[in-house]
Scaffold this active site. Sequence first.
Site, mmCIF file in Angstrom:
data_model
loop_
_atom_site.group_PDB
_atom_site.id
_atom_site.type_symbol
_atom_site.label_atom_id
_atom_site.label_comp_id
_atom_site.label_asym_id
_atom_site.label_seq_id
_atom_site.Cartn_x
_atom_site.Cartn_y
_atom_site.Cartn_z
ATOM 1 C CE LYS A 1 -4.378 -0.887 4.908
ATOM 2 N NZ LYS A 1 -5.494 0.017 5.069
ATOM 3 C CG ASP B 1 13.503 4.036 -8.160
ATOM 4 O OD1 ASP B 1 13.486 2.791 -8.322
ATOM 5 O OD2 ASP B 1 13.498 4.834 -9.114
ATOM 6 C CG HIS C 1 -5.043 -3.193 8.212
ATOM 7 N ND1 HIS C 1 -4.985 -2.034 8.959
ATOM 8 C CD2 HIS C 1 -6.202 -3.133 7.512
ATOM 9 C CE1 HIS C 1 -6.054 -1.304 8.729
ATOM 10 N NE2 HIS C 1 -6.812 -1.928 7.844
#
Length: 556
Positions: free
Chosen positions: A222, A227, A220
């Site tokens: 995110k 870079d 889950h």
Amino acid sequence: MAVAAAAAAGPVFWRRLLGLLPGRPGLAALLGRLSDRLGRNRDRQRRRSPWLLLAPLLSPAVPQVTSPPCCLCPEGVHRFQWIRNLVPEFGVSSSHVRVLSSPAEFFELMKGQIRVAKRRVVMASLYLGTGPLEQELVDCLEGTLEKSLQAKFPSNLKVSILLDFTRGSRGRKNSRTMLLPLLQRFPEQVRVSLFHTPHLRGLLRLLIPERFNETIGLQHIKVYLFDNSVILSGANLSDSYFTNRQDRYVFLQDCVEIADFFTELVDAVGDVSLQLQGDDTVQVVDGMVHPYKGDRAEYCKAANKRVMDVINSARTRQQMLHAQTFHSNSLLTQEDAAAAGDRRPAPDTWIYPLIQMKPFEIQIDEIVTETLLTEAERGAKIYLTTGYFNLTQAYMDLVLGTRAEYQILLASPEVNGFFGAKGVAGAIPAAYVHIERQFYSEVCSLGQQERVQLQEYWRRGWTFHAKGLWLYLAGSSLPCLTLIGSPNFGYRSVHRDLEAQIAIVTENQALQQQLHQEQEQLYLRSGVVSSATFEQPSRQVKLWVKMVTPLIKNFF
């Protein structure tokens, strides 16, 4: 190791409470099990947990946390420095932190960052959608990879994508099929890892159908990294999250140490995940235990070591950096530093990555969140938001048993992501209404309506997925700390899924104002919950939903 560090160096309340309990077992495991067990008894007997109601008596008015001698932070944020006993502490200038406000801004920033990436793109999400906007994102990746090969001096661009196996494999057209062309065309540059929970195995894996198998446990996290810049969010890579599904997002620009940390974290989870191949099969990394065919205890032990090695090595690096910086600053004046070419601004903001992976016995986010809720003194204000209001029993007890003021923002049924869904999923918004009403009734029975307030977000044509909290110290009109990332503060986030968020602590007034405006914009679209709220026809919950909710609330 992390739990032991928390027990040794955590705030006063935890040390006192652990001192009252025999054996001093692990902090998070003890309180989590105690609170959940007492919660189950409460559901049957309608009694409150006596333990956590002691928090206001055991906790000092202002937590006294001793700062280490090499502390670089100003006096005003010492109260949060105990977090660095658990995770690395990254000091940055607030000018490198930008709060985003809309799905469109999030989507456009990601595409722009992909186009200019030269070295690495790392994306961790629950899933990648299959619509035209998601294809546009894949096309951006393809274009950047192609450009890296055609350049006069070809760059060594690497793309690493981490998704959940069950959610990413749902349907004939899915996340895997969206990414296969990249894997086939750039096999040396692209890695796609699919995390499979170790708890979905054997007969259970064979019997539970698609969609329902996602309730057992998910990847889950995110994190979107380009870079040396990072976006932390609760948003997935799907069209609604780019258009009309409200979430939260923070952009950390040119923060190389933070980018390195999250790259290593995603690599670590990727190493214990299944690797997507160009023919749409999956393989285990050489030498790794299979997540659902191998021994579960052995797999979880190996995964714990892999992830904790990343956390502990980064924490050691940052401690050494802080010590060197402190020593250098004690010897050099600002003019000397400038003459030596060190023009980096002094940090006024500190980032702490908080990881929760209960399947691997990693409970750092849980420890930090519970401690923050406990140590918030009288007069402090906590604005807490979640798209799915289903707090763990421990969090509920802390909200009801401590002294800070709470304003909790949650989704009205109409903006719940499951509203209008087919089948059993269509009843999930009603289940959340039932949980909300039970909590509101408890607030009222304790006479806490002035201190604990519920508010429901509503926006026509939109859904609500924002999560996190903002902490305002007593007497302050601006927040000095926020939590932002993937956890929803519910049972799934604490016990089933892999989660990551960051604590941002800042003394910079401009950044505090950004965070305050973010909070205000979300809460402005809400209405206060009262007893009349539950009398509305849309809030009438069917009997079968009320009966089933206690049985399934730990799965959504």
